[in-house]
Design a protein around this motif. Sequence first.
Motif, PDB file in Angstrom:
ATOM      1  N   UNK A  28       0.844  -1.193   0.000  1.00 43.99           N
ATOM      2  CA  UNK A  28       0.000   0.000   0.000  1.00 43.99           C
ATOM      3  C   UNK A  28       0.881   1.245   0.000  1.00 43.99           C
ATOM      4  N   UNK A  29       0.355   2.343  -0.557  1.00 43.87           N
ATOM      5  CA  UNK A  29       1.045   3.634  -0.449  1.00 43.87           C
ATOM      6  C   UNK A  29       0.051   4.752  -0.713  1.00 43.87           C
ATOM      7  N   UNK A  30       0.097   5.792   0.122  1.00 46.70           N
ATOM      8  CA  UNK A  30      -0.725   6.986  -0.080  1.00 46.70           C
ATOM      9  C   UNK A  30       0.016   8.003  -0.926  1.00 46.70           C
ATOM     10  N   UNK A  31      -0.757   8.804  -1.669  1.00 43.88           N
ATOM     11  CA  UNK A  31      -0.180   9.992  -2.281  1.00 43.88           C
ATOM     12  C   UNK A  31      -0.576  11.206  -1.449  1.00 43.88           C
ATOM     13  N   UNK A  32      -0.180  12.388  -1.917  1.00 40.51           N
ATOM     14  CA  UNK A  32      -0.400  13.598  -1.134  1.00 40.51           C
ATOM     15  C   UNK A  32      -1.827  14.064  -1.081  1.00 40.51           C
ATOM     16  N   UNK A  33      -2.712  13.497  -1.895  1.00 38.50           N
ATOM     17  CA  UNK A  33      -4.108  13.911  -1.888  1.00 38.50           C
ATOM     18  C   UNK A  33      -5.005  12.890  -1.198  1.00 38.50           C
ATOM     19  N   UNK A  34      -4.374  11.936  -0.530  1.00 40.14           N
ATOM     20  CA  UNK A  34      -5.165  10.967   0.225  1.00 40.14           C
ATOM     21  C   UNK A  34      -5.641   9.779  -0.571  1.00 40.14           C
ATOM     22  N   UNK A  35      -5.190   9.635  -1.815  1.00 42.01           N
ATOM     23  CA  UNK A  35      -5.509   8.437  -2.588  1.00 42.01           C
ATOM     24  C   UNK A  35      -4.596   7.295  -2.147  1.00 42.01           C
ATOM     25  N   UNK A  36      -5.174   6.145  -1.995  1.00 43.28           N
ATOM     26  CA  UNK A  36      -4.417   4.975  -1.557  1.00 43.28           C
ATOM     27  C   UNK A  36      -4.221   4.040  -2.746  1.00 43.28           C
ATOM     28  N   UNK A  37      -2.955   3.751  -3.058  1.00 38.25           N
ATOM     29  CA  UNK A  37      -2.634   2.810  -4.136  1.00 38.25           C
ATOM     30  C   UNK A  37      -2.414   1.430  -3.525  1.00 38.25           C
ATOM     31  N   UNK A  38      -3.049   0.439  -4.113  1.00 41.25           N
ATOM     32  CA  UNK A  38      -3.072  -0.917  -3.566  1.00 41.25           C
ATOM     33  C   UNK A  38      -2.518  -1.875  -4.604  1.00 41.25           C
ATOM     34  N   UNK A  39      -1.525  -2.642  -4.208  1.00 41.25           N
ATOM     35  CA  UNK A  39      -0.903  -3.624  -5.091  1.00 41.25           C
ATOM     36  C   UNK A  39      -1.345  -5.018  -4.664  1.00 41.25           C
ATOM     37  N   UNK A  40      -1.898  -5.776  -5.607  1.00 39.20           N
ATOM     38  CA  UNK A  40      -2.351  -7.142  -5.346  1.00 39.20           C
ATOM     39  C   UNK A  40      -1.469  -8.115  -6.103  1.00 39.20           C
ATOM     40  N   UNK A  41      -1.040  -9.141  -5.402  1.00 37.40           N
ATOM     41  CA  UNK A  41      -0.142 -10.125  -6.010  1.00 37.40           C
ATOM     42  C   UNK A  41      -0.866 -11.118  -6.886  1.00 37.40           C
ATOM     43  N   UNK A  42      -2.019 -11.601  -6.422  1.00 39.67           N
ATOM     44  CA  UNK A  42      -2.665 -12.763  -7.043  1.00 39.67           C
ATOM     45  C   UNK A  42      -4.048 -12.374  -7.516  1.00 39.67           C
ATOM     46  N   UNK A  43      -4.561 -12.901  -8.668  1.00 37.61           N
ATOM     47  CA  UNK A  43      -3.903 -13.914  -9.483  1.00 37.61           C
ATOM     48  C   UNK A  43      -3.021 -13.366 -10.596  1.00 37.61           C
ATOM     49  N   UNK A  44      -3.231 -12.083 -11.012  1.00 42.38           N
ATOM     50  CA  UNK A  44      -2.485 -11.624 -12.177  1.00 42.38           C
ATOM     51  C   UNK A  44      -1.728 -10.323 -11.941  1.00 42.38           C
ATOM     52  N   UNK A  45      -1.638  -9.840 -10.734  1.00 37.52           N
ATOM     53  CA  UNK A  45      -0.971  -8.576 -10.499  1.00 37.52           C
ATOM     54  C   UNK A  45      -1.895  -7.414 -10.815  1.00 37.52           C
ATOM     55  N   UNK A  46      -2.476  -6.798  -9.790  1.00 34.99           N
ATOM     56  CA  UNK A  46      -3.477  -5.751  -9.982  1.00 34.99           C
ATOM     57  C   UNK A  46      -3.052  -4.511  -9.201  1.00 34.99           C
TER      58      UNK A  46
END
Length: 698
Positions: free
Chosen positions: A594-612
């Motif tokens: 997970x990682x936030x940007x400066x405007x409060x959006x949260x980026x979410x990385x999923x491993x399975x099943x295909x990388x999202x």
Amino acid sequence: MLRVRRGTRVEVRALLAATALVAVLAALIPSAASAAVVQRLEGDDTVSAALAWSQFAYPDGGVTTALLGRADDFPDALSAGGPQGQAETGAPLLLTPTDALDPAVAAELERLGVTDVVILGGVNAISADVEAALTEAGYTVTRLEGPERIATAVAVAEATYPQATAAVLARAQADAEDPSRAFADSLAAGALAASLQAPVLLTPTGELDADVLAYLTEAGVETVYVIGGELAISADVEAALTEAGFTVQRVGGDNRAATAVAVAMTQFTQGPPNAVALIEGSGPDAWASGLPAAAASATQGIALLLTAGETLPPETEGTLAQLGGAPVVCGPLVDPAACDAADAPPPEPPGTVVTEGLAGPRDVEIGPDGEVYVTIQNFGGEDCIDSPDGELCFGETSQVVSVDTESGETTPVVDGLSSLSFGVGASDVAVDAEGTFHIAMGLGAPPEAREGFPESGAQLGTYVQSSEGETTVVADIAGHEGEDDPDGAGADSNPYAIALATDGGVVIADAGGNSLVRVDEEGAITTLATFPEVETEEGPRQAVPTSIAVGPDGDYYVGELGGEQPGAARIWRVPAEGGEPEVYAEGLTFVIDLAFDGEGNLYVLSLFPTGVLTRISPDGEQVVLSEGDLVEPLGLAVAEDGLYVVNCGLSCPDGGQLLFVSFDELAEMFAGATLDRGEPEGYTSPVHEAWGDRIGPR
């Protein structure tokens, strides 16, 4: 004759064990770039299909026993998986017409060097004439039979596993809508049984067969692996098993292809498979493509996945994308178009490859002055010990490296960290403005497992600091788990993510302990939160927290794997002072960072099943920015003009990659998205407020 061998129980561990995932999938991921079909087995009918598997599994013969089933129908062969795993060599399953021994089968028995033949089924399945021909040829012949398929399976179990600690249970009959449902789950179940050296038993969907229950009790079975969802074997059957005192492990998915993936994940908990075999999953003769493959699966460490005619089901395709460069064997009776699809080139990663050839990269962090750092777990060294899981090798080979984003050159900034051969080492790093590196060291095991570790493995399971070339263990995270077991699920520890705390010190997500802990600047450990199990269609799964992001509100946001079911993973908000976590977002799958940007959006990385890659806006809206373009993504960091992503993090044949994807590129990938998400001028996070001058601008 088949040698009786007492069954062995396989313990299904948390998904973040040995390989720091894998179980995953742990478990499931030997390499990653693209699948490579290395062999296509020939066979245009059931007899030749079984012969092809025998010749593949035993190219040099050397087998004492073979199983023989009828070529025109499958019921008696449904229970063949267990015997195929017996003894050291296993036993191939061959098929012949009912009334005569096929000449090619006779030749194969001779090539294999067989002395014993076990016939599956009565004389209506394999005639007395075939039995007589085998006896006349000098083979010792045993017939295992019952009045119907359930009874035959019990007879096979009683003869081959009179004592067993585990058993595999599959559905016995189909419905009128789709006759292939009678064998669909048994295709993969046989491979699991062969690997477990356990019998395959059959039962009606709605109730537990009395003879099956009697065998389980008399044989001393402890664990029953129920294959498929509740439409295959009902909750009533599971309840009856539980009431009878058995430990029940349901292994299934939403469909037969998903069930095959789940079986592979269960079969290969201690390390990745050596290869993948594709077997036809839905045609009328698909049983002959899959049931005889159990011996090869068990003896050669091959995971079985399903095809569907000319296509690959999404579950198979997604798993192959994660497995990547693993060798793929296309089984007999598989449509060539499906084999071609598996042989497709790898997806082009999005953005720019900043650097590659990394040895087990886990996470990426942006330092206070914009430096980019990557944790390198590596794969142990030369200090090797024996363990129940095989040889474990340790070394002081894990690192934190800085990356020159222009040239791609990497420079070690922290060196000599503990590493284990499964790819366990420095899991995550946070950097303060004084240049101190705060590092979570993975483990993936009960804390007491470290008692036998050599000195080179001493840092595993701890939090270490490194400054000006001096590295010090600050706190024993695994030791805290061993003493307190905060989630009450049994002590197991894997410090997997770290962040600078909003009030000084650090916070660490213990993926094995299902907890978030804080370590103050004196090294004292406090549990801030534990994370409950997630309820899935296949039963409860542990949360397995993998990631931490400090939110604009100063609270901690924690992502989890949440089991293999799509949509089961959650993101939790934990108050900075600790306390009951609350669900911030759900409907995600296998969240790894997970990682936030400066405007409060949260980026979410999923491993399975295909990388999202998903973006969650402050109002909770979820937007999928990238799907299927990433392979084994493990780490994520937000920069002013884009994202850094660790790609191919587990086992790419050419090593892992660090990618950079600009917000403009993401906007092109997701038409219409506004993705200018750099930190606004003057933005100050709660971490800056807590650590003051030690942090600097992000």
